[in-house]
Scaffold this active site. Sequence first.
Site, short mmCIF file in Angstrom:
data_model
loop_
_atom_site.label_atom_id
_atom_site.label_comp_id
_atom_site.label_asym_id
_atom_site.label_seq_id
_atom_site.Cartn_x
_atom_site.Cartn_y
_atom_site.Cartn_z
N LYS A 183 0.85 -1.20 0.00
CA LYS A 183 0.00 0.00 0.00
C LYS A 183 0.89 1.25 0.00
O LYS A 183 1.50 1.59 1.01
CB LYS A 183 -0.91 0.06 1.24
CG LYS A 183 -1.89 1.23 1.08
CD LYS A 183 -2.45 1.75 2.38
CE LYS A 183 -1.75 2.93 2.95
NZ LYS A 183 -1.80 4.17 2.16
N GLY A 235 7.51 5.10 7.32
CA GLY A 235 6.71 6.31 7.53
C GLY A 235 7.06 6.94 8.86
O GLY A 235 8.15 6.72 9.40
N SER A 236 6.12 7.70 9.39
CA SER A 236 6.40 8.46 10.61
C SER A 236 6.38 7.57 11.85
O SER A 236 5.75 6.51 11.86
CB SER A 236 5.35 9.56 10.76
OG SER A 236 4.08 8.96 10.89
N THR A 237 7.03 8.04 12.89
CA THR A 237 7.05 7.29 14.15
C THR A 237 5.64 7.18 14.73
O THR A 237 5.26 6.13 15.26
CB THR A 237 8.02 7.98 15.14
OG1 THR A 237 9.32 7.97 14.53
CG2 THR A 237 8.09 7.27 16.47
N GLY A 240 3.96 4.48 12.88
CA GLY A 240 4.65 3.22 13.21
C GLY A 240 4.14 2.62 14.51
O GLY A 240 3.92 1.41 14.62
N GLU A 258 10.49 1.30 9.63
CA GLU A 258 11.52 2.27 9.22
C GLU A 258 10.91 3.64 9.43
O GLU A 258 10.03 4.05 8.68
CB GLU A 258 11.88 2.10 7.73
CG GLU A 258 12.43 0.76 7.37
CD GLU A 258 13.82 0.55 7.93
OE1 GLU A 258 14.44 1.50 8.46
OE2 GLU A 258 14.30 -0.59 7.85
N CYS A 292 14.09 10.62 5.19
CA CYS A 292 14.10 10.18 6.60
C CYS A 292 15.46 10.38 7.24
O CYS A 292 15.57 10.71 8.41
CB CYS A 292 13.69 8.72 6.68
SG CYS A 292 14.63 7.67 5.59
N GLU A 391 11.25 16.02 14.12
CA GLU A 391 11.51 15.86 12.68
C GLU A 391 10.62 16.82 11.89
O GLU A 391 9.40 16.80 12.03
CB GLU A 391 11.20 14.43 12.26
CG GLU A 391 11.51 14.21 10.80
CD GLU A 391 11.18 12.80 10.33
OE1 GLU A 391 10.09 12.31 10.66
OE2 GLU A 391 12.02 12.19 9.65
P1 NDP Z 1 2.90 8.50 7.49
O1 NDP Z 1 3.38 7.77 8.67
O2 NDP Z 1 1.84 9.50 7.65
O3 NDP Z 1 2.36 7.49 6.38
C1 NDP Z 1 3.10 6.41 5.89
C2 NDP Z 1 2.16 5.37 5.30
O4 NDP Z 1 1.32 4.85 6.34
C3 NDP Z 1 1.23 5.92 4.24
O5 NDP Z 1 1.00 4.93 3.26
C4 NDP Z 1 -0.01 6.19 5.05
O6 NDP Z 1 -1.17 6.25 4.26
C5 NDP Z 1 -0.04 5.00 5.97
N1 NDP Z 1 -0.83 5.16 7.19
C6 NDP Z 1 -1.28 6.30 7.76
N2 NDP Z 1 -1.98 6.03 8.90
C7 NDP Z 1 -1.97 4.67 9.04
C8 NDP Z 1 -2.49 3.76 10.03
N3 NDP Z 1 -3.17 4.18 11.10
N4 NDP Z 1 -2.28 2.44 9.86
C9 NDP Z 1 -1.57 1.98 8.80
N5 NDP Z 1 -1.05 2.79 7.83
C10 NDP Z 1 -1.24 4.12 7.95
O7 NDP Z 1 4.21 9.11 6.83
P2 NDP Z 1 4.32 10.04 5.57
O8 NDP Z 1 3.78 9.35 4.38
O9 NDP Z 1 3.78 11.38 5.92
O10 NDP Z 1 5.92 10.08 5.41
C11 NDP Z 1 6.69 10.93 6.17
C12 NDP Z 1 7.32 10.21 7.35
O11 NDP Z 1 7.95 8.99 6.96
C13 NDP Z 1 8.42 11.01 8.01
O12 NDP Z 1 8.25 11.01 9.40
C14 NDP Z 1 9.70 10.27 7.66
O13 NDP Z 1 10.72 10.40 8.54
C15 NDP Z 1 9.23 8.87 7.54
N6 NDP Z 1 10.10 8.12 6.65
C16 NDP Z 1 10.97 7.17 7.16
C17 NDP Z 1 11.84 6.49 6.35
C18 NDP Z 1 12.78 5.45 6.89
O14 NDP Z 1 13.31 4.65 6.12
N7 NDP Z 1 13.04 5.40 8.17
C19 NDP Z 1 11.90 6.73 4.92
C20 NDP Z 1 10.97 7.73 4.49
C21 NDP Z 1 10.09 8.36 5.32
P3 NDP Z 1 -1.62 7.64 3.58
O15 NDP Z 1 -0.41 8.41 3.19
O16 NDP Z 1 -2.36 7.15 2.41
O17 NDP Z 1 -2.41 8.36 4.62
#
Ligand code: NDP
Length: 491
Positions: A183, A235-237, A240, A258, A292, A391
């Site tokens: 996804k 994605g975000s902490t 996560g 991650e 990230c 961040e």
């Molecule tokens: P988010 O955490 O908002 O979203 C990441 C993914 O999770 C998206 O596909 C999102 O869907 C989905 N999502 C949102 N809410 C839920 C939930 N409750 N349950 C399951 N999935 C969910 O991050 P961003 O997309 O805004 O990305 C930015 C963040 O990602 C930053 O904090 C960055 O540091 C981190 N990041 C970390 C990396 C690493 O390797 N450590 C690499 C790149 C980014 P949708 O977007 O469709 O709402």
Amino acid sequence: MVSKLFTVDDCPSGLFLNNEWIPGEGEPLRFTNSADGELVDIPPLHTATASDIDKAVSYAQAAFTGEWSTFSGEKRGLLLHKLADLIIEHAEELAYFESRCSGIPISFVRRGIPSMASVFRYYAGWADKYKGDYFPPTDGFYKIVEHEPIGVCAGITAWNASLLFLAWKSAPALATGNTIIIKPSEKSPLGTLAVGYLVSKAGFPPGVLQVVIGEGLTGHLLSSHMKINKVSFTGSTTTGRKIQDAATKSNLKRVTLELGGKSPAVVFDDADMQKTLFWCSFGITGNTGQVCAATSRLFVQETIAEQFVNSLKESFQAIAEGMGGDPLNPATTYGPVIDKLQYDRVSEFIQTAKHDLAPAVGGEVYRGKGYYIPPTIFLNPPEDAKVYREEVFGPVLCIKTFKTEAEAIQLANDTDYGLAGSVYTQDLKRALRVSRAIRGGTIGVNCASVVGPQVPMGGFKLSGVGREMGEYALRHYTEPKSIWISNYSAA
Ligand code: NDP
């Protein structure tokens, strides 16, 4: 742009399930071009509902126990190589789809596509080599340890490098015989959907890799699903934590996270100035700071601070002059942030920081179209400033000075995150000492934000759980099984 695989009108047209485009039963998703704030001119795609997710899971289960389970490691490897070939063949179209909604300059996306293909090739090599273990019957038993695939996996990815994240998750999963449902972020799913289609063209059986689209709820349906055995998330902490919680409350599925970072760059006074300036600038302005591992806290030795900061300011000003370029123009190197929400979020960080101190450079509002933010520096922010602690995920750099190596290490480690870091010096012993002292998953010596398929990537502390890439990732997609064989002849 005329594309070879898809035309713009019939580009990804649904969920990619069981090797077919199937319209989602949920809400229509529309995409915004962050370079001008206008809607992207493609038909809306519909999100996946709970029943679409159930369908995807049942296809994935059928594939896991069906034809796919009979493929040898060599055959899986050949398919992964074929997929890498198709990715290179269709690099231009993938770059277009990826840049179209995200606003990430196409010049930047293009550079990532060979890296993505390399990840598939790297794990193609592992597909017939990830052996288990064996122990001799000195205690009366032969012991064999096999690595079994986990089963149906899910990958949930962020928008800032969707194609790389797709590769980091699916390549080790497929090399080890799992099936996976990806996804991507609702904000920019086109590139990932297009790769789903290439997976089918490469000859993977239906249900092996599928792509569903939707918002956070769709991610939640995956992370809480009782028949998904593993979820890998980028994605975000904050998200996560929710995913780990959903995994725990459902079927205790395996989880890899991650997450975000607040990575330090430590610059000593013997560093090569020109190269250090390049990396420190790239480390926070590359992909408009939406990385990230961005080195968003810079610590520079007092003896060179004035000269170094002045040069960095000049570099940031030069980047700001290029703002406003069309991300689809190959000459554009600095893009907007992903959308209005991210623009408001980053702007709020800047405005709040401005209550305490004036930016050394940047910080002003861009008056043209689109969600552009000039690269911004805050010098010596207070220890508890939000911009210094949290961040930003945008082009905002905090700089402090230090006198001694010990002080630099203390500053570098004064964060809840631990994803990455950089050390700039020509003294190898010091480089190694400081790299070892910084609590982070990846440390660059005289470089920043570098990743590659052989080397694990992931975070300490709030930056994540587990590792992607390298041999380490294979462990996260397999369950060790121990088989004991009684040695009758010795009994
Ligand atoms: P988010 O955490 O908002 O979203 C990441 C993914 O999770 C998206 O596909 C999102 O869907 C989905 N999502 C949102 N809410 C839920 C939930 N409750 N349950 C399951 N999935 C969910 O991050 P961003 O997309 O805004 O990305 C930015 C963040 O990602 C930053 O904090 C960055 O540091 C981190 N990041 C970390 C990396 C690493 O390797 N450590 C690499 C790149 C980014 P949708 O977007 O469709 O709402």
